[in-house]
Design an enzyme around this catalytic site. Structure first.
Site, PDB file in Angstrom:
ATOM      1  N   ASP A  11       2.723 -10.822  -3.305  1.00  0.00           N
ATOM      2  CA  ASP A  11       3.259 -10.093  -2.151  1.00  0.00           C
ATOM      3  C   ASP A  11       2.109  -9.407  -1.428  1.00  0.00           C
ATOM      4  OD1 ASP A  11       4.899  -8.892  -0.341  1.00  0.00           O
ATOM      5  OD2 ASP A  11       5.909  -7.560  -1.755  1.00  0.00           O
ATOM      6  N   ASP A 107       4.450 -13.762   4.152  1.00  0.00           N
ATOM      7  CA  ASP A 107       3.498 -12.980   3.359  1.00  0.00           C
ATOM      8  C   ASP A 107       3.876 -12.843   1.887  1.00  0.00           C
ATOM      9  OD1 ASP A 107       5.642 -11.242   3.525  1.00  0.00           O
ATOM     10  OD2 ASP A 107       4.382  -9.463   3.742  1.00  0.00           O
ATOM     11  N   GLU A 108       4.770 -13.669   1.389  1.00  0.00           N
ATOM     12  CA  GLU A 108       5.091 -13.592  -0.035  1.00  0.00           C
ATOM     13  C   GLU A 108       5.553 -14.935  -0.557  1.00  0.00           C
ATOM     14  OE1 GLU A 108       8.696 -11.520  -1.275  1.00  0.00           O
ATOM     15  OE2 GLU A 108       9.212 -11.252   0.845  1.00  0.00           O
TER      16      GLU A 108
END
Length: 413
Positions: A11, A107-108
């Protein structure tokens, strides 16, 4: 970690803000926020640096309110090309370690490193990945290590920024059950009060509840969350998952071919509503809308429009679809209409130039839509609807749902 799977949840920390600081190092250590409509101060903060968060600037709050909390706040308009480029580099790096990488959002993502750890300890592997992303891209991340996706996700949230956390099943009673119910992944903010109404205040309360009672109160999601709270999650890490929701579309074949503009407008309205509901359920917004028209001679055409800002609301989808229809329709009788939202993005990375004069109105609309959607989801039929939607539910009941994997959804005959 013993036998079984080893899953990482990677993350990125304050991703948009971190990308901007990597692009312009002079911003490091300063209170910055990425926000829409920066110039007129009526936009919404999308994300903020940890320095800004320390001053109370968190997403999503209006820009004017953020500036009141932190007068020295540096506002930066979003640069999605820059963020997508950084995201591609991150996931390319992760795929160097295992082909089993599932992109959850920009983004993860998850990694199944069960095979990889035969050569290196999970903690050492996580440290290497974290340090490489920081060294090569100047971007911080947190990594959760666990035997399944849910626990890995919960673990990555426990220490930010630059955290590495291991969460084993034997640890959940100590580390997880005491957390408030709102911190559990899978429970939306608007659902929290409902859970608390039934005395489910912590994750432990949910874990100890009777699954049959949970299903009665919360539908099929109740037992699913009960399993998660007890550390049970058999979902695989699926590298193809990101492609499942490239688009969200609905189409309907009309009872009879028609040129009735009022009827066709009503159908477009209901299709837009259906797409909105499904996008909301999947927690996505779209950057484009596509319209499909099939005429009485089975000729099919499609028209699409890319948008500057992502949308999810029914009226926004309908406005674009109606405009496309008016431009494309040749006046012949129509047999089928379809509306699709494409180029989707996770809702937490979508931003709208929110008009603060309509803020309360939009919140009320969102709350009403949430209530109606939850009733439809539970009972499987539209027993409750807003007035202007009521008749449409009766007429457009043969709606077909489509995603990018339904390859024949927009097939031209």
């Amino acid at each position: 970690m013993g036998k079984g799977r080893v899953i990482f949840h990677v993350d990125m920390n304050s991703f948009y803000a971190s990308v901007e600081m990597a692009y312009d190092p002079s911003l490091k250590g300063k209170a910055i926020a990425v926000a829409g409509s920066v110039k007129d101060r009526r936009g919404i903060v999308v994300t903020s640096s940890y320095e800004a968060r320390a001053k109370g600037v968190r997403s999503p709050i209006p820009v004017w309110q953020a500036l009141r909390k932190c007068p020295e706040l540096i506002l930066i308009p979003p640069n999605f090309d820059r963020y997508r480029s950084a995201s591609q580099k991150i996931f390319s790096l992760l795929e160097e370690y295992t082909p089993l990488v599932e992109k959850v959002s920009i983004d993860e993502g998850y990694m199944d490193v069960t095979t990889t750890i035969k050569k290196v300890h999970p903690l050492e592997l996580a440290k290497e990945i974290q340090q490489r992303i920081l060294a090569e891209m100047d971007l911080p991340c947190s990594i959760g290590i666990a035997p399944n996706k849910f626990l890995a996700k919960m673990a990555s949230d426990m220490k930010k920024p630059l955290g590495i956390t291991v969460l084993r099943k034997r640890d959940i009673a100590e580390k997880l059950w005491s957390l408030p119910i709102e911190e559990m992944y899978g429970i939306g903010r608007r659902s929290v009060d409902t859970y608390k109404k039934y005395q489910l205040h912590t994750i432990g309360d949910l874990a100890k509840a009777d699954p049959a009672w949970l299903e009665k109160k919360f539908g099929i999601n109740g037992p699913r969350l009960h399993c998660r709270a007890n550390g049970i999650d058999e979902r695989p890490v699926d590298p193809e998952a990101v492609f499942h929701f490239k688009s969200v579309g609905n189409s309907t074949t009309l009872p009879e071919d028609t040129t009735n503009e009022g009827r066709l407008t009503d159908v477009l309205h209901q299709l837009s509503h259906s797409v909105h509901v499904r996008m909301k359920r999947k927690h996505v917004f779209c950057y484009g809308v596509q319209l499909t028209i099939r005429y009485d001679d089975r000729k099919t055409i499609t028209r699409s429009r890319k948008l500057e800002h992502p949308i999810q609301e029914k009226d926004d989808i309908f406005t674009v679809a109606l405009s496309l229809w008016k431009q494309a329709w040749n006046g012949r009788p129509i047999r089928l209409l379809g509306v699709t939202g494409y180029d989707v993005i996770d809702k937490k990375y979508a931003y709208e130039p929110l008009d603060l004069f309509r803020y309360e109105e939009q919140i009320k609309q969102a709350t009403l839509a949430e209530t109606i959607s939850s009733i439809h989801k539970r009972y499987g039929k539209p027993i409750v609807a807003k007035g202007k939607d009521l008749d449409l539910f009766k007429e457009v009941d043969e709606t077909k749902k489509g995603t990018s994997f339904d390859r024949d959804f927009f097939q031209h005959d």
